[in-house]
Design a protein around this motif. Structure first.
Motif, PDB file in Angstrom:
ATOM      1  N   ARG A 356      50.045  34.453  38.100  1.00  0.00           N
ATOM      2  CA  ARG A 356      49.180  35.621  37.997  1.00  0.00           C
ATOM      3  C   ARG A 356      49.959  36.804  37.435  1.00  0.00           C
ATOM      4  O   ARG A 356      51.190  36.885  37.548  1.00  0.00           O
ATOM      5  CB  ARG A 356      48.637  35.985  39.375  1.00  0.00           C
ATOM      6  CG  ARG A 356      47.915  34.838  40.075  1.00  0.00           C
ATOM      7  CD  ARG A 356      46.562  34.577  39.459  1.00  0.00           C
ATOM      8  NE  ARG A 356      45.913  33.414  40.087  1.00  0.00           N
ATOM      9  CZ  ARG A 356      44.694  32.984  39.780  1.00  0.00           C
ATOM     10  NH1 ARG A 356      44.005  33.621  38.847  1.00  0.00           N
ATOM     11  NH2 ARG A 356      44.181  31.936  40.383  1.00  0.00           N
ATOM     12  N   ARG A 357      49.242  37.753  36.872  1.00  0.00           N
ATOM     13  CA  ARG A 357      49.905  38.902  36.276  1.00  0.00           C
ATOM     14  C   ARG A 357      50.417  39.837  37.386  1.00  0.00           C
ATOM     15  O   ARG A 357      49.871  39.896  38.484  1.00  0.00           O
ATOM     16  CB  ARG A 357      48.961  39.646  35.341  1.00  0.00           C
ATOM     17  CG  ARG A 357      47.795  40.340  36.044  1.00  0.00           C
ATOM     18  CD  ARG A 357      46.899  41.042  35.040  1.00  0.00           C
ATOM     19  NE  ARG A 357      45.809  41.764  35.692  1.00  0.00           N
ATOM     20  CZ  ARG A 357      44.878  42.458  35.057  1.00  0.00           C
ATOM     21  NH1 ARG A 357      44.892  42.527  33.714  1.00  0.00           N
ATOM     22  NH2 ARG A 357      43.930  43.090  35.712  1.00  0.00           N
ATOM     23  N   ILE A 360      49.470  45.950  35.094  1.00  0.00           N
ATOM     24  CA  ILE A 360      48.361  46.313  34.228  1.00  0.00           C
ATOM     25  C   ILE A 360      48.797  47.543  33.435  1.00  0.00           C
ATOM     26  O   ILE A 360      49.816  48.168  33.783  1.00  0.00           O
ATOM     27  CB  ILE A 360      47.075  46.614  35.039  1.00  0.00           C
ATOM     28  CG1 ILE A 360      47.309  47.801  35.996  1.00  0.00           C
ATOM     29  CG2 ILE A 360      46.610  45.395  35.793  1.00  0.00           C
ATOM     30  CD1 ILE A 360      46.049  48.241  36.719  1.00  0.00           C
ATOM     31  N   THR A 654      45.653  41.372  40.184  1.00  0.00           N
ATOM     32  CA  THR A 654      45.166  40.121  39.597  1.00  0.00           C
ATOM     33  C   THR A 654      43.646  40.012  39.595  1.00  0.00           C
ATOM     34  O   THR A 654      43.110  39.085  38.989  1.00  0.00           O
ATOM     35  CB  THR A 654      45.739  38.923  40.385  1.00  0.00           C
ATOM     36  OG1 THR A 654      45.200  38.932  41.728  1.00  0.00           O
ATOM     37  CG2 THR A 654      47.252  39.016  40.462  1.00  0.00           C
ATOM     38  N   GLU A 657      41.991  40.262  36.146  1.00  0.00           N
ATOM     39  CA  GLU A 657      42.634  39.453  35.112  1.00  0.00           C
ATOM     40  C   GLU A 657      41.621  38.477  34.514  1.00  0.00           C
ATOM     41  O   GLU A 657      40.909  37.785  35.254  1.00  0.00           O
ATOM     42  CB  GLU A 657      43.809  38.686  35.707  1.00  0.00           C
ATOM     43  CG  GLU A 657      44.611  37.898  34.696  1.00  0.00           C
ATOM     44  CD  GLU A 657      45.814  37.217  35.348  1.00  0.00           C
ATOM     45  OE1 GLU A 657      46.630  36.641  34.608  1.00  0.00           O
ATOM     46  OE2 GLU A 657      45.920  37.270  36.593  1.00  0.00           O
ATOM     47  N   GLU A 659      39.656  35.349  33.232  1.00  0.00           N
ATOM     48  CA  GLU A 659      39.725  33.927  33.572  1.00  0.00           C
ATOM     49  C   GLU A 659      38.620  33.192  32.838  1.00  0.00           C
ATOM     50  O   GLU A 659      37.517  33.719  32.643  1.00  0.00           O
ATOM     51  CB  GLU A 659      39.592  33.711  35.084  1.00  0.00           C
ATOM     52  CG  GLU A 659      40.779  34.198  35.898  1.00  0.00           C
ATOM     53  CD  GLU A 659      40.682  33.784  37.362  1.00  0.00           C
ATOM     54  OE1 GLU A 659      39.875  32.880  37.655  1.00  0.00           O
ATOM     55  OE2 GLU A 659      41.403  34.358  38.193  1.00  0.00           O
ATOM     56  N   ARG A 668      34.789  40.601  35.919  1.00  0.00           N
ATOM     57  CA  ARG A 668      35.845  40.557  34.909  1.00  0.00           C
ATOM     58  C   ARG A 668      35.276  40.736  33.494  1.00  0.00           C
ATOM     59  O   ARG A 668      36.010  41.115  32.584  1.00  0.00           O
ATOM     60  CB  ARG A 668      36.599  39.233  34.985  1.00  0.00           C
ATOM     61  CG  ARG A 668      37.307  38.974  36.318  1.00  0.00           C
ATOM     62  CD  ARG A 668      37.947  37.595  36.295  1.00  0.00           C
ATOM     63  NE  ARG A 668      38.636  37.269  37.532  1.00  0.00           N
ATOM     64  CZ  ARG A 668      38.054  36.704  38.585  1.00  0.00           C
ATOM     65  NH1 ARG A 668      36.766  36.414  38.538  1.00  0.00           N
ATOM     66  NH2 ARG A 668      38.742  36.423  39.676  1.00  0.00           N
ATOM     67  N   ARG A 674      36.677  46.938  31.652  1.00  0.00           N
ATOM     68  CA  ARG A 674      37.793  46.393  30.879  1.00  0.00           C
ATOM     69  C   ARG A 674      38.383  47.471  29.963  1.00  0.00           C
ATOM     70  O   ARG A 674      39.612  47.577  29.818  1.00  0.00           O
ATOM     71  CB  ARG A 674      37.308  45.207  30.048  1.00  0.00           C
ATOM     72  CG  ARG A 674      38.369  44.567  29.171  1.00  0.00           C
ATOM     73  CD  ARG A 674      39.437  43.906  30.008  1.00  0.00           C
ATOM     74  NE  ARG A 674      38.853  42.901  30.887  1.00  0.00           N
ATOM     75  CZ  ARG A 674      39.515  42.318  31.878  1.00  0.00           C
ATOM     76  NH1 ARG A 674      40.766  42.659  32.122  1.00  0.00           N
ATOM     77  NH2 ARG A 674      38.922  41.428  32.650  1.00  0.00           N
TER      78      ARG A 674
END
Length: 828
Positions: A356-357, A360, A654, A657, A659, A668, A674
């Motif tokens: 996972r990131r 950001i 996360t 993030e 997907e 998301r 975003r």
């Protein structure tokens, strides 16, 4: 005179009274209130000024006192300050002279002692222990006080000798006079000196009385302190004996340890098993270690902070299970410890999980011009006034709800518990942990669109799956369902109400959270506390949580009462304090919990309880004798650079993030959110307005369909009435249907300073809440004829808790596996 007679000056006491002070040649002498205390002479215009305004102060240690005439005297400290004073009578003047001389002698002596203390300080041997240092300091202070009293007696004795000799000389001179004109002057002189002798004698008597009283009081204290030292020595000897027994027991356990089987050849696992064994052994002797926990109000427990927390390097489950086993006689510690160790190697067999990131884009430093926002609102309908994303954080309220699962391990541990009381401790800690992310999170999450969803699939990494959906828009409500392979499920439906108090905004969550454990069928429910956002108008926003939570086990009747103490600048308690007590269905207390909702929680097992003295508000305190406090939850540290990433936790980073395979309604995929995360705020604002208008159109269409479906004439409403005024009072209810009471999506239709952080995650603008007031204070009632049905949740009555809420009806994860999302609406 009408004034009361001043008291006789006493060494070391404060002396007060009225004197006339020379001011200037125009006003002459003016009446002032003088106070002599601690070697300082201060004056005020009136007695009322003593609390706030001092007109002048002179230090007597360096001052010179001179008598001018029968009523006047001068105090000067070398030219910098000079007070020309006059008393109302000669006797009054002499009282002040005596008090000033005594105070000056004491001030000079104390100054000399303070100068000498710097040289004597290095020669004082250090005391052993903090308690010994405090006790030694107290004794030294008492000795200094008594020495000062003895020196006051010596000063008084010198003054008595001086004035007595002068009085004797005057009497001798009086006897030598056979008659004449000097007779009257001599008699007046003898009278004056006799008065001085009487004043000094009274001061001597008062000083003797003070010294005697001080000596008697400290004699009792020292006798009590001596007895306390004896009792502490006895307890210390008993403690040393217990430690010796514990040491021998551990040595025997170490020598008798068997060889681990091959499956436990991993050094880390072997270390964990060893720690569990030590925890079991030490808990046998922990029964002899008691700590008092006092209760402030009668119904709440406050556990005093213990500087030596008993923490284990391994899991806390084994220690908690072993303690509960002593009480319930139902836990086999060895079997449970073995089972937990057998489960621990399983993650090694799983396939590699997704990385996972951890970052950001940093939050841009945009300048926010409130006037430009207000200017753009002129002439617009209230429901169509957009609020910029400057007040937001780049996640939605659904994602914020999912953050409750950051400390899912607490529920995993609770699922393994054999005792319902032990399980309650973990559930209570889980309820507190959900607030840990709100300390610095003053940003407002995006309010979800109707039908928006968010999935959090952590089955491979953590063993659970979570799904949220916005199920209602008037009032706004979100449903959440999570299920774990470890045998627990969590569901909640949250609706908010708010009250704006001018300086702060109170957010009251409506709805409950329920947690169900499959193995024991224990069904827990609780509600959230009130979130308060301070400094709404001016100042830096900050968040506080306050109120009470009752976590109830509907199967067994067990209960945990948690109290979130509101922050107070004048309180001596630690900020953000949480206390609680776990009781069974009969009301008997078994555990106490304490800590803070932003850092950690600890629990202590209660061994004995008794009623103590009356506390505040006349309520009787309950004294709990408990074992050492053990840590049950601690907040994870924030990632590096969190202050530039909206203070997101590792899990929050996360959540947004991208997907593959998620539903087209997933948060998301929300474009304005975003864009904000990418730092393109101007584009995000434009996209946000587009989504708001799109949702308005969709809602109007649903309302038209609902009106057409209405069969009775009185329910028929013309299409024009649907687009009527955004506000509707009770008087208007019979005519038209109110629409657009508040905006869709973010109803950032609230004033600029209403962006708020959440109750545990989500935050709302106040105009989203029930109870919103329209013009002239009339309550706004949403009477939309909306036939919207949630996609993945259905409204039902819970037979256990008796509450009505949206419950997950299934089908989402199966649809995801098939990859067919044709039934989902196009909301973005």
């Amino acid at each position: 005179m009408s004034e009361s007679k001043p008291p006789t000056p006493t060494p070391g006491d404060t002396y007060k009274g009225w004197l006339f002070k020379w001011t200037n040649y125009i006003k002459g002498y003016q009446r002032r209130w003088f106070v002599l205390s601690n070697g300082l002479l201060s004056y005020y215009r009136t007695q009322a000024e003593m609390g706030h305004t001092c007109r002048g102060t002179i230090n007597l240690a360096t001052a010179n006192i001179a008598v001018e005439d029968s009523c006047s005297f001068v105090i000067s400290n070398g030219g910098a300050q000079t007070y020309h004073l006059k008393a109302s009578s000669e006797v009054e003047r002499q009282r002040w002279i005596t008090a000033l001389e005594l105070a000056k002698a004491k001030a000079v002596r104390m100054q000399a002692e303070s100068d000498d203390s710097g040289d004597d300080c290095p020669s004082v041997p250090p005391t052993s222990g903090q308690g010994g240092g405090c006790r030694n300091s107290e004794v030294q202070s008492t000795l200094r006080t008594m020495t000062s009293k003895v020196e006051d007696l010596s000063t008084c004795n010198d003054l008595i000798v001086k004035h007595g000799s002068a009085l004797q000389r005057s009497l001798s001179e009086l006897e030598g006079i056979r008659g004449g004109g000097d007779m009257g002057d001599k008699i007046r002189q003898v009278t004056e000196r006799a008065t001085l002798f009487r004043i000094t004698s009274n001061a001597m008597i008062n000083a003797c009385r003070d010294f005697l009283s001080l000596a008697q009081n400290h004699n009792k204290r020292w006798q009590k302190a001596l007895q306390t030292e004896r009792d502490q020595r006895i307890r210390l000897e008993e403690t040393l004996e217990q430690l010796a027994k514990q040491h021998n027991h551990l040595e025997r356990a170490f020598r008798g340890a068997t060889v681990l089987p091959p499956s436990f050849s991993n050094p880390a696992l072997g270390n964990k098993t060893g720690v569990s064994g030590k925890g079991d052994a030490s808990d046998e002797d922990d029964d002899n270690e008691f700590f008092d926990a006092m209760e402030d109000p009668a119904e709440f427990i406050t556990v005093p902070a213990d500087p030596k927390y008993h923490r284990r390097s391994g899991s806390n489950v084994s220690g908690l299970s072993s303690e509960t086993g002593m009480d319930d006689q139902s836990v086999n510690f060895d079997e449970q410890s073995l089972a937990s160790n057998l489960e621990s190697p399983q993650p090694l067999e799983l396939e590699p999980v997704r990385q996972r990131r951890t970052r950001i884009p940093d939050k841009p430093n945009y300048y926010l011009n409130l006037w430009s926002i207000m200017k753009n609102c002129i002439g617009k309908e209230l429901s169509k006034i957009p609020m910029p994303v400057n007040f937001n954080e780049p996640i939605s309220m659904l994602q914020r709800l999912s953050e409750d699962l950051e400390y899912y391990e607490l529920l995993d541990k609770a699922a393994k518990c054999q005792s319902s009381l032990e399980q309650m401790c973990y559930v209570a800690a889980f309820t507190v942990s959900s607030y840990s992310t709100t300390v610095h999170r003053t940003g407002k999450p995006f309010n979800p669109l109707l039908g928006e969803t968010f999935e959090l699939d952590r089955q491979k990494e953590c063993g659970y799956r979570s799904l949220c959906e916005q199920v209602s828009h008037h009032p706004p409500a979100a449903a959440h369902h999570a299920m774990s392979e470890k045998g627990w499920s969590l569901r909640q439906e949250i609706t908010l109400a708010s009250k704006f108090r001018g300086k702060y905004l109170s957010i009251m969550p409506l709805g409950s959270i329920q947690c169900i454990f499959e193995k024991t069928n224990n069904h827990y429910s609780w509600k959230k506390v009130t979130t308060t956002v301070h400094n709404i108008i001016v100042g830096k926003l900050w968040i506080d949580q306050s109120g009470e939570i009752d976590v109830v086990n509907h199967r067994t009747g067990d209960r945990c009462h948690l109290k979130f103490a509101p922050y107070s600048y004048f309180s001596r308690d630690v900020p953000r304090k949480v206390t609680g007590v776990v009781t069974d269905q009969e009301g008997k207390a078994h555990y106490v919990l304490s800590g803070t909702w932003d850092e950690k929680m600890e629990f202590s097992r209660i061994m004995q309880s008794s009623k103590g003295e009356n506390g505040t508000e006349g309520k009787q305190r309950t004294v709990y004798q408990t074992l050492k406090a053990k840590e049950i939850w601690r907040k994870n540290p924030l990632p590096d650079g969190a202050e530039n990433m909206y203070y997101f936790s590792s899990l929050a980073l996360t959540l947004n993030e991208p997907e593959e395979g998620v539903a087209p309604t997933d948060s998301r995929r929300r474009p304005d959110q975003r864009l904000m995360e990418d730092g393109r705020w101007d584009e995000a604002n434009a996209e946000k307005q587009r989504l708001e208008e799109k949702q308005r159109i969709a809602r109007r269409e649903r309302e038209r369909e609902a009106v057409k479906a209405a069969s009775s004439p009185e329910e028929a409403v013309t299409e024009d009435s649907i687009n009527d005024s955004p506000f509707k009072t009770d008087a208007q209810e019979t005519g038209t249907e109110a629409t657009e009471v508040s905006d869709e999506t973010d109803t950032e239709d609230s004033p600029p300073h209403t962006p708020v952080a959440s109750l545990n995650g989500p935050s709302f603008s106040p105009d989203l809440m029930e109870g919103k007031e329209g013009p002239h204070g009339a309550p706004v009632k949403s009477t939309h004829q909306d036939n919207y049905q949630a996609m993945w949740f259905e409204k039902t009555d819970d037979p256990v808790s008796g509450e009505t809420l949206h419950v997950y009806k299934g089908g989402y994860w199966e649809t995801k596996d098939q990859g067919s999302w044709d039934m989902c609406p196009n909301i973005f």
